[in-house]
Design an enzyme around this catalytic site. Structure first.
Site, PDB file in Angstrom:
ATOM      1  N   ASP A   1       0.828  -1.205   0.000  1.00 23.46           N
ATOM      2  CA  ASP A   1       0.000   0.000   0.000  1.00 23.46           C
ATOM      3  C   ASP A   1       0.870   1.266   0.000  1.00 23.46           C
ATOM      4  OD1 ASP A   1      -2.790   1.053   0.423  1.00 23.46           O
ATOM      5  OD2 ASP A   1      -1.892   1.891   2.233  1.00 23.46           O
TER       6      ASP A   1
ATOM      7  N   GLU B   1       1.619  -0.599  -5.083  1.00 29.71           N
ATOM      8  CA  GLU B   1       0.589   0.407  -5.338  1.00 29.71           C
ATOM      9  C   GLU B   1       1.307   1.746  -5.315  1.00 29.71           C
ATOM     10  OE1 GLU B   1      -3.227   2.841  -3.783  1.00 29.71           O
ATOM     11  OE2 GLU B   1      -1.458   2.471  -2.588  1.00 29.71           O
TER      12      GLU B   1
HETATM   13  C1  NOJ Z   1      -4.409   2.974  -0.881  1.00 26.94           C
HETATM   14  C2  NOJ Z   1      -5.546   2.068  -0.585  1.00 26.94           C
HETATM   15  O1  NOJ Z   1      -5.871   1.341  -1.733  1.00 26.94           O
HETATM   16  C3  NOJ Z   1      -6.675   2.944  -0.100  1.00 26.94           C
HETATM   17  O2  NOJ Z   1      -7.881   2.248  -0.008  1.00 26.94           O
HETATM   18  C4  NOJ Z   1      -6.266   3.558   1.204  1.00 26.94           C
HETATM   19  O3  NOJ Z   1      -7.271   4.457   1.620  1.00 26.94           O
HETATM   20  C5  NOJ Z   1      -4.955   4.313   1.075  1.00 26.94           C
HETATM   21  N1  NOJ Z   1      -3.972   3.588   0.332  1.00 26.94           N
HETATM   22  C6  NOJ Z   1      -4.377   4.605   2.440  1.00 26.94           C
HETATM   23  O4  NOJ Z   1      -3.919   3.421   3.029  1.00 26.94           O
END
Ligand code: NOJ
Length: 576
Positions: A238, A297
């Site tokens: 993440d 991500e």
């Molecule tokens: C990316 C995640 O996919 C999202 O859902 C989240 O709110 C943010 N990162 C913060 O962790």
């Protein structure tokens, strides 16, 4: 490798193929990624489970791990290679679990650690890999470390695991810098009664960790090992571009403002220092047998920057959000496909293809809009006051897009419900919305709840069969009856059955590990070959002509005439 002789060589036999395939048993279940396949990350189809909304095992209206286990046969039959589960760890759920209070414990709302181990075992028994989410940029404010930090004085080692700074102004009454939170308002909250503030790039309940602190680095390596020891096949990382901040935490240039925080440019994003962390993690993963993977991500720009995350000694994949954000235009898709493949090739990484996830407007709703506008970007949902999508057009485009996307070489992600052609809940009333983005901006930003609505499994029962009760944590729109799994099972032309056929052929023809070669096509149409397959997608407004003598294997909708491809439709042809 899984190549089998084509069964269908004409439109007539293609129809026969779909019937036998639907009525089952005529075609064997797709072979899964072989257990010893070291290359699985290069070509797998990875299905994203958002545990809150996939299936509810206990009837409390919230999805859980036993719900997931109860639907593994469905996923097996769909034909995916791997599962990625969004966070199920102990969490106060201020950001739907992306605010972790304990990285090693399953939150009771989702079940127990034993339930996770059962899920892993059952998925593995069906030949599916399992990837879990790792949230290293921030913890929950209810994590023991942050609680200890609040109880310790400024300058203490407890505070040094997070990013505390004195405020500006005479008494520290102003935030230390001008950074905005991705979810709206300032990225800093003041510690009550103190000059100090703490940084949170997301919600106030998600304090950012200090990755310059060796304790933080050591702890996350242990967390990786904890889940690797249990047998997980990898991690989705993440906010992989956010861990390291520019030294000195300089102000964001004012003209950039919030827009740029959304676009993820600035001193808090994509700093070169993050890569050292991923190189260390890669060494941890490589210590384990089998191929354990990481996927980044990372919302970075320009596109070239993404390749840094997938260099040979870092992660295995990165989500291709440029593909997700592409407008419905043949030229735009060709450009993003070409550049994605060319860029990943420079570092020897596989390309990924993503069309939706739990942060973005679902593809059928996105592509049903006249103008994509900001709805192409994460978080910018569609609400009752927004222009509403054309549902039928969006669905046709989403089905065609699935045929394009899953024919491309590389690894592809499917977000739960995508295989049903599920639209966004675009008219959800504000009183139900729970996304911190909606709450922090007082509804100015619609946020992401619309793509997170519990799945419809059965058309005619309460909560559309999400669980054994009539409860769902977010309301489902009445239209979800039409998309319910049981209704689609019985309709050969349903989106679910289209996905099953796509995935079956993809596996048989080894499309994920194939090669793309563009072919000539009319304006607004893309055409390419991948091995024995020719793919055409018509993104224009007029019907287009198929090559003479085409042998249709699959089409996203019935063809008006054997050689005519309607607008917003795609077809798979056998190459002659
Ligand atoms: C990316 C995640 O996919 C999202 O859902 C989240 O709110 C943010 N990162 C913060 O962790």
């Amino acid at each position: 490798m899984f190549r089998r002789k084509f069964l269908a060589t004409s439109l007539a036999t293609a129809v026969a193929l779909s019937l036998t395939s639907f009525h089952g048993n005529a075609l064997a279940a797709s072979p899964k990624t072989a257990a010893g396949d070291q290359d699985w990350a290069r070509h797998s189809v990875i299905y994203q489970i958002y545990p809150r909304s996939f299936a509810d095992g206990d009837g409390d209206g919230m999805g859980d791990l036993s719900g997931v286990v109860s639907r593994l046969d469905y996923l097996d039959r769909l034909g995916v290679d791997a599962l990625w589960l969004s966070p199920f760890y102990k969490s106060p759920q201020a950001d739907a679990g992306y605010d972790v209070a304990d990285y090693r414990v399953v939150d009771p709302m989702f079940g127990s650690n034993a339930d996770f181990e059962r899920l892993l075992e059952e998925a593995h028994a069906r030949g599916m890999k399992v990837i879990v989410d790792l949230v290293p940029n921030h913890t929950s404010d209810e994590h023991a470390w942050f609680q200890a930090a609040l109880q310790s004085p400024p300058g203490s080692p407890e505070r040094a695991r997070y990013i505390f700074r004195d405020g500006r102004g005479e008494n520290g009454e102003l935030p230390p810098n001008n950074w905005p939170s991705v979810f709206g308002k300032a990225a800093w909250d003041r510690v009550p009664g103190e000059k100090q503030w703490y940084l949170h790039l997301f919600d106030s309940k998600q304090p950012d960790l200090n990755w310059d602190n060796p304790q933080v680095r050591a702890e996350f390596e242990q967390v990786l090992r904890y889940w690797l020891d249990r047998g997980v096949d990898g991690f989705r990382v993440d906010v992989a571009h956010g861990l390291v901040k520019e030294t000195g935490l300089p102000d964001l240039p004012v003209e950039e403002g919030r827009e740029n925080a959304g676009a993820l440019v600035g001193p808090m994003w994509d700093q070169d220092g993050v890569h050292e962390i991923y190189r260390a993690w890669r060494r941890v993963l490589d210590d384990y047998p089998g191929k354990r993977i990481m996927v980044a991500e990372a919302w970075v720009t320009p596109r070239e920057r993404l390749t840094h995350y997938v260099r040979p000694d870092e992660m295995h994949q990165a989500f291709n959000f440029d593909y997700l954000m592409t407008t419905w235009d043949a030229g735009a898709f060709k450009e993003v496909i070409d550049s994605s493949m060319a860029l990943t090739a420079t570092v020897g990484a596989p390309t990924t293809w993503v069309t939706s996830n739990h942060d973005t407007v679902r593809a059928p709703s996105r592509y049903g809009l006249k103008e994509l506008g900001k709805h192409a970007l994460p978080g910018n949902g569609i609400g009752p006051a927004t222009a509403q999508p054309d549902e039928a057009l969006g669905l046709r485009r989403a089905r065609a897009l699935a045929m394009l996307t899953l024919a491309l070489p590389g690894s592809t992600y499917i977000y739960q419900g995508e295989e049903l052609g599920l639209p966004e809940h675009t008219t959800m009333d504000g009183r139900y919305r729970q996304d911190p983005m909606f709450l922090r901006t007082k509804g100015e930003e619609v946020g992401r709840d619309g793509c997170r609505v519990p799945l419809p499994w059965k058309a005619e029962v309460p909560a559309f069969g999400f669980g054994p009760s009539d409860k769902t944590w977010l309301p489902q729109p009445a239209s979800y009856a039409r998309y319910a799994v049981d209704r689609q099972e019985g309709a050969d032309d349903s989106t679910l059955n289209l996905y099953r056929k796509i995935l079956e052929l993809r596996q048989e023809l080894a499309l994920g590990s194939g090669r793309l070669q563009w072919a000539d096509a009319g304006q607004d149409t893309l055409a390419f070959d991948n091995g024995d397959l020719r793919v055409l997608i018509n993104m224009g407004e007029q019907t287009t002509t198929l090559p003479a003598g085409s042998q249709v294997l699959l089409s996203s909708e019935p063809l008006a005439a054997p050689d005519r491809l309607p607008a917003n439709a795609a077809v798979w042809l056998k190459r002659t």
